[in-house]
Design an enzyme around this catalytic site. Structure first.
Site, PDB file in Angstrom:
ATOM      1  N   CYS A   1      -2.575   0.112   7.258  1.00 14.38           N
ATOM      2  CA  CYS A   1      -1.748   1.376   6.871  1.00 14.38           C
ATOM      3  C   CYS A   1      -2.105   1.991   8.318  1.00 14.38           C
ATOM      4  O   CYS A   1      -0.922   2.749   8.630  1.00 14.38           O
ATOM      5  CB  CYS A   1      -2.229   2.133   5.765  1.00 14.38           C
ATOM      6  SG  CYS A   1      -1.859   1.123   4.321  1.00 14.38           S
TER       7      CYS A   1
ATOM      8  N   GLU B   1       0.715   3.927   1.790  1.00 15.87           N
ATOM      9  CA  GLU B   1       1.110   4.336   3.094  1.00 15.87           C
ATOM     10  C   GLU B   1       2.502   3.599   3.626  1.00 15.87           C
ATOM     11  O   GLU B   1       3.272   4.218   4.196  1.00 15.87           O
ATOM     12  CB  GLU B   1      -0.025   4.520   3.962  1.00 15.87           C
ATOM     13  CG  GLU B   1      -1.014   5.441   3.839  1.00 15.87           C
ATOM     14  CD  GLU B   1      -1.946   4.733   2.855  1.00 15.87           C
ATOM     15  OE1 GLU B   1      -3.310   5.297   2.868  1.00 15.87           O
ATOM     16  OE2 GLU B   1      -1.695   3.650   2.154  1.00 15.87           O
TER      17      GLU B   1
ATOM     18  N   HIS C   1       0.886  -1.205   0.075  1.00 13.83           N
ATOM     19  CA  HIS C   1       0.107  -0.009  -0.147  1.00 13.83           C
ATOM     20  C   HIS C   1       0.762   1.240  -0.086  1.00 13.83           C
ATOM     21  O   HIS C   1       1.892   1.279   0.387  1.00 13.83           O
ATOM     22  CB  HIS C   1      -0.805   0.052   1.322  1.00 13.83           C
ATOM     23  CG  HIS C   1      -2.072  -0.938   1.237  1.00 13.83           C
ATOM     24  ND1 HIS C   1      -2.882  -1.019   2.103  1.00 13.83           N
ATOM     25  CD2 HIS C   1      -2.116  -2.139   0.410  1.00 13.83           C
ATOM     26  CE1 HIS C   1      -4.104  -1.981   1.653  1.00 13.83           C
ATOM     27  NE2 HIS C   1      -3.331  -2.719   1.070  1.00 13.83           N
TER      28      HIS C   1
ATOM     29  N   CYS D   1      -6.298   2.268   5.255  1.00 14.25           N
ATOM     30  CA  CYS D   1      -7.017   1.067   5.905  1.00 14.25           C
ATOM     31  C   CYS D   1      -6.439   0.641   7.311  1.00 14.25           C
ATOM     32  O   CYS D   1      -5.438   1.389   7.611  1.00 14.25           O
ATOM     33  CB  CYS D   1      -6.715  -0.114   4.741  1.00 14.25           C
ATOM     34  SG  CYS D   1      -4.949  -0.315   4.730  1.00 14.25           S
TER      35      CYS D   1
END
Length: 161
Positions: A90, A59, A57, A87
């Site tokens: 993250c 992040e 991801h 999410c």
């Protein structure tokens, strides 16, 4: 501590989200930057599709890059700018890195509405009791695992987070 929003950093996070999702098609509409002392120290974009890695991801990549740059797993007082609300994975990565503040652009509901991303379900799953979650969890061999923890706990040079 008070954190001051800077539009140029959010614009960069959104730009990274567009590069990942529309231009390079490496993953979803997610981009992020980590800022410390007014400087971007880490950038990230989503690579879930291109790398076949559900953890890649934006992040997490931005936090990894920032930590490498400052040679420290803790980013005290750093700010995470992200194109979308984090999410659970993250968000937890931000906590582990000691991020001071998160500025986000789109909402979890936007990722569901426009991209069919199911982050809302993950938030709901985390709030349930272990036995009620969609992914089952079963404890096994705790005593053996705790023995390693006990040895670790008395090491004077053990890793400390």
């Amino acid at each position: 501590m008070s954190y001051v929003y800077n539009e140029k950093f959010m614009k960069r996070a959104i730009e990274l989200s567009e590069i990942a999702s529309i231009i390079k098609k490496t993953g979803g509409v997610f981009g992020a930057v980590v800022v410390q002392n007014g400087e971007i120290i880490g950038e990230g974009s989503n690579h879930v599709i291109s790398e076949c890695d559900p953890t890649w991801h934006a992040e997490v990549e931005a936090i990894r890059n920032a930590c490498k740059k400052v040679k420290n797993p803790h980013l005290k007082d750093a700010v995470l700018y992200t194109s979308a609300e984090c999410c659970p994975m993250c968000l937890c990565a931000a906590y582990w890195a000691n991020i001071g503040h998160i500025f986000y652009a789109s909402h979890v509901e936007d990722s569901l509405k426009y991209g069919d991303f199911k982050d809302v379900d993950f938030y709901q799953q985390m709030c349930k009791k272990k036995e009620d979650r969609r992914v089952g969890m079963t404890e096994k061999m705790r005593a053996e695992a705790v023995e390693v923890w006990k040895k670790f706990s008395v090491m004077p040079d053990r890793a400390r987070y």
